[in-house]
Design a protein around this motif. Structure first.
Motif, PDB file in Angstrom:
ATOM      1  N   UNK A 187      75.301 -14.142  34.736  1.00 42.05           N
ATOM      2  CA  UNK A 187      75.279 -13.083  33.335  1.00 42.05           C
ATOM      3  C   UNK A 187      75.056 -14.031  32.168  1.00 42.05           C
ATOM      4  N   UNK A 188      75.331 -15.063  32.015  1.00 43.60           N
ATOM      5  CA  UNK A 188      75.090 -16.093  30.817  1.00 43.60           C
ATOM      6  C   UNK A 188      73.419 -16.191  30.653  1.00 43.60           C
ATOM      7  N   UNK A 189      72.993 -16.524  31.922  1.00 42.96           N
ATOM      8  CA  UNK A 189      71.401 -16.783  31.848  1.00 42.96           C
ATOM      9  C   UNK A 189      70.692 -15.541  31.623  1.00 42.96           C
ATOM     10  N   UNK A 247      68.439 -15.081  28.276  1.00 37.22           N
ATOM     11  CA  UNK A 247      67.039 -14.570  28.275  1.00 37.22           C
ATOM     12  C   UNK A 247      66.648 -13.294  27.608  1.00 37.22           C
ATOM     13  N   UNK A 248      67.525 -12.354  27.380  1.00 41.60           N
ATOM     14  CA  UNK A 248      67.424 -11.039  26.876  1.00 41.60           C
ATOM     15  C   UNK A 248      67.624 -11.400  25.250  1.00 41.60           C
ATOM     16  N   UNK A 249      68.400 -12.423  24.850  1.00 37.94           N
ATOM     17  CA  UNK A 249      68.500 -12.700  23.479  1.00 37.94           C
ATOM     18  C   UNK A 249      66.998 -13.387  23.075  1.00 37.94           C
ATOM     19  N   UNK A 306      64.226 -12.871  24.194  1.00 30.82           N
ATOM     20  CA  UNK A 306      63.272 -12.249  24.346  1.00 30.82           C
ATOM     21  C   UNK A 306      63.307 -11.006  22.823  1.00 30.82           C
ATOM     22  N   UNK A 307      64.581 -10.852  22.554  1.00 34.85           N
ATOM     23  CA  UNK A 307      64.925  -9.781  21.365  1.00 34.85           C
ATOM     24  C   UNK A 307      64.473 -10.758  20.072  1.00 34.85           C
ATOM     25  N   UNK A 308      64.770 -11.931  20.063  1.00 38.13           N
ATOM     26  CA  UNK A 308      64.597 -12.657  18.863  1.00 38.13           C
ATOM     27  C   UNK A 308      63.038 -12.854  18.875  1.00 38.13           C
ATOM     28  N   UNK A 309      62.108 -12.912  19.797  1.00 36.22           N
ATOM     29  CA  UNK A 309      60.972 -13.059  19.902  1.00 36.22           C
ATOM     30  C   UNK A 309      60.062 -11.707  19.223  1.00 36.22           C
ATOM     31  N   UNK A 310      60.803 -10.739  19.748  1.00 33.95           N
ATOM     32  CA  UNK A 310      60.255  -9.337  19.144  1.00 33.95           C
ATOM     33  C   UNK A 310      60.602  -9.461  17.482  1.00 33.95           C
ATOM     34  N   UNK A 311      61.664  -9.650  17.109  1.00 41.09           N
ATOM     35  CA  UNK A 311      61.830  -9.584  15.675  1.00 41.09           C
ATOM     36  C   UNK A 311      60.800 -10.934  15.131  1.00 41.09           C
ATOM     37  N   UNK A 312      60.419 -11.950  15.760  1.00 43.02           N
ATOM     38  CA  UNK A 312      59.724 -12.858  15.303  1.00 43.02           C
ATOM     39  C   UNK A 312      58.386 -12.081  14.960  1.00 43.02           C
ATOM     40  N   UNK A 313      57.872 -11.313  16.036  1.00 37.57           N
ATOM     41  CA  UNK A 313      56.535 -10.752  16.035  1.00 37.57           C
ATOM     42  C   UNK A 313      56.516  -9.659  14.909  1.00 37.57           C
ATOM     43  N   UNK A 314      57.628  -9.009  14.652  1.00 37.26           N
ATOM     44  CA  UNK A 314      57.617  -7.997  13.387  1.00 37.26           C
ATOM     45  C   UNK A 314      57.495  -8.655  12.058  1.00 37.26           C
ATOM     46  N   UNK A 315      58.038 -10.048  11.913  1.00 36.57           N
ATOM     47  CA  UNK A 315      58.097 -10.570  10.675  1.00 36.57           C
ATOM     48  C   UNK A 315      56.730 -11.316  10.572  1.00 36.57           C
ATOM     49  N   UNK A 316      55.927 -11.716  11.851  1.00 39.78           N
ATOM     50  CA  UNK A 316      54.704 -12.432  11.459  1.00 39.78           C
ATOM     51  C   UNK A 316      53.655 -10.969  11.236  1.00 39.78           C
ATOM     52  N   UNK A 376      59.175 -19.787  23.812  1.00 42.71           N
ATOM     53  CA  UNK A 376      58.651 -19.955  25.306  1.00 42.71           C
ATOM     54  C   UNK A 376      59.383 -20.997  26.013  1.00 42.71           C
ATOM     55  N   UNK A 377      59.288 -22.195  25.278  1.00 38.87           N
ATOM     56  CA  UNK A 377      60.111 -23.175  26.043  1.00 38.87           C
ATOM     57  C   UNK A 377      61.627 -22.919  26.285  1.00 38.87           C
ATOM     58  N   UNK A 378      62.257 -22.381  25.409  1.00 38.80           N
ATOM     59  CA  UNK A 378      63.723 -22.054  25.911  1.00 38.80           C
ATOM     60  C   UNK A 378      63.911 -20.873  26.590  1.00 38.80           C
ATOM     61  N   UNK A 379      63.034 -20.228  26.849  1.00 42.00           N
ATOM     62  CA  UNK A 379      63.007 -19.028  27.567  1.00 42.00           C
ATOM     63  C   UNK A 379      62.635 -19.417  29.263  1.00 42.00           C
TER      64      UNK A 379
END
Length: 144
Positions: free
Chosen positions: A23-25, A29-31, A33-43, A85-88
């Motif tokens: 569950x932690x893994x 992973x979901x966290x 992905x969510x951070x990546x989506x926010x990064x795309x919005x700010x970009x 990508x690396x941490x994912x």
């Protein structure tokens, strides 16, 4: 009936710690992905700001500062995206990956903080959103 019960008993059961680790893994992973989506919005927002400042050009009061800050924000966001990508790709169920994930997570946290500060400064210097470039009004022009 006894055959079905025996087969049901043969199914390996996961203990509680294995379930929590999985569950932690999945959460991590979901966290990511969510951070990546926010990064795309700010970009996307920064790309729009960059377009605006390039359209306005030197007429903007803080042209050079804004150009540098927006470019810095975009470069840092690309760096964070690569780190995501690396941490994912890490499996935090493995001890070796846990250490790397903690270090990468700390680096990402610091860079995201810097990106946030840079974007607050960008907002403070007032990027106006418009489809038309900024036009300077001649303050000394006489009205008819």
């Amino acid at each position: 009936m006894a055959l079905i019960e025996m087969r049901a008993n043969e199914i390996p059961r996961m203990n509680e710690t294995e379930m929590k680790a999985m569950d932690a893994n999945r959460y991590a992973t979901k966290k990511t992905i969510a951070q990546g989506m926010l990064d795309i919005a700010l970009l996307t927002a920064n790309a729009s700001q960059l377009k605006y400042i390039l359209q306005v050009g030197e007429q903007h009061q803080f042209y050079k500062l804004m150009l540098i800050l927006i470019s810095l924000s975009i470069v840092l966001q690309l760096m964070v995206g690569i780190l995501f990508v690396a941490i994912g790709s890490l499996n935090i169920n493995k001890q070796q990956d846990q250490t790397a994930a903690i270090i990468l997570n700390d680096v990402i946290l610091v860079v995201v903080f810097v990106i946030s500060v840079v974007n607050v400064i960008i907002s403070g210097f007032g990027i106006e959103y418009s489809s038309q470039p900024l036009r300077l009004v001649d303050q000394h022009a006489k009205t008819p």
